[in-house]
Design a protein around this motif. Sequence first.
Motif, PDB file in Angstrom:
ATOM      1  N   ASN A   1      39.955  33.191  35.000  1.00 33.92           N
ATOM      2  CA  ASN A   1      40.181  32.822  36.392  1.00 33.92           C
ATOM      3  C   ASN A   1      41.345  33.660  36.916  1.00 33.92           C
ATOM      4  O   ASN A   1      42.489  33.486  36.471  1.00 33.92           O
ATOM      5  N   PRO A   2      41.091  34.572  37.850  1.00 36.66           N
ATOM      6  CA  PRO A   2      42.160  35.448  38.356  1.00 36.66           C
ATOM      7  C   PRO A   2      43.371  34.691  38.888  1.00 36.66           C
ATOM      8  O   PRO A   2      44.475  35.240  38.939  1.00 36.66           O
ATOM      9  N   GLU A   3      43.183  33.442  39.267  1.00 38.49           N
ATOM     10  CA  GLU A   3      44.298  32.661  39.804  1.00 38.49           C
ATOM     11  C   GLU A   3      45.174  32.066  38.712  1.00 38.49           C
ATOM     12  O   GLU A   3      46.295  31.631  38.973  1.00 38.49           O
ATOM     13  N   GLN A   4      44.681  32.051  37.485  1.00 35.33           N
ATOM     14  CA  GLN A   4      45.470  31.564  36.353  1.00 35.33           C
ATOM     15  C   GLN A   4      44.982  32.247  35.077  1.00 35.33           C
ATOM     16  O   GLN A   4      44.165  31.715  34.341  1.00 35.33           O
ATOM     17  N   LEU A   5      45.512  33.411  34.830  1.00 34.21           N
ATOM     18  CA  LEU A   5      45.115  34.203  33.671  1.00 34.21           C
ATOM     19  C   LEU A   5      46.009  33.886  32.470  1.00 34.21           C
ATOM     20  O   LEU A   5      47.180  33.532  32.630  1.00 34.21           O
TER      21      LEU A   5
END
Length: 219
Positions: free
Chosen positions: A47-51
């Motif tokens: 998830n690009p918002e929480q890598l």
Amino acid sequence: MRDMRLIAIADDHAMLRKGLEVVINMFPNHQVLFTASDGEDLIRQLNPEQLPDIVLMDISMPGKDGYQTTEYLKEHFPGIRVLALSTLESETAIIKMIKHGAKGYILKDADPSELKVAFDEIMSKGSYYNELITQKVMQSINQLVDDKNPLPTFARLTEREIQFLKLACSEKTYQQIAKEMFVSERTVDGYRDALFRKLEVTTRVGLVMFAIRNRLVQI
């Protein structure tokens, strides 16, 4: 700035994944973000918002293996640090993972305390390797590149030594390298030993790290 380090685990053995998850979640300020059964599963869960900060990556997995997945992460998510996880102790496996973008290498039977050290060093120093690459080797490699000074060690290498060094970064055996250079295996051993002395390294992996840092090979 968040203090928690987020870890992802990619391994095709469910029991090992679960065991690692339990161990890592016991480390202070460490949390397993998710686990994956192979490379494709890992990529799907990103998830690009929480890598994750670090991916603990098994090398041998069905489908997209550790090499392919690490290369994918290097291209698409370069901020994620990959720590290779394997039962393999061969220099070839280590070299291949380094060339595909791994920042460290640890064996599956390592003590949990070593895993914690590996996480700490990857985050603080940018890399971690076990006893296959000694601390002295890593320090000498890190000192080889200085923006303010030329590389006197590099300048002392002969053309044939540089040729051997580039071939040593491949997956070829020393016997195959000798054939490609049209020399005897004893001569190749001489090139290797000379480079060990000049570069102050003790393993083929150390040679590869030198070549990578000095852009003699592309990774």
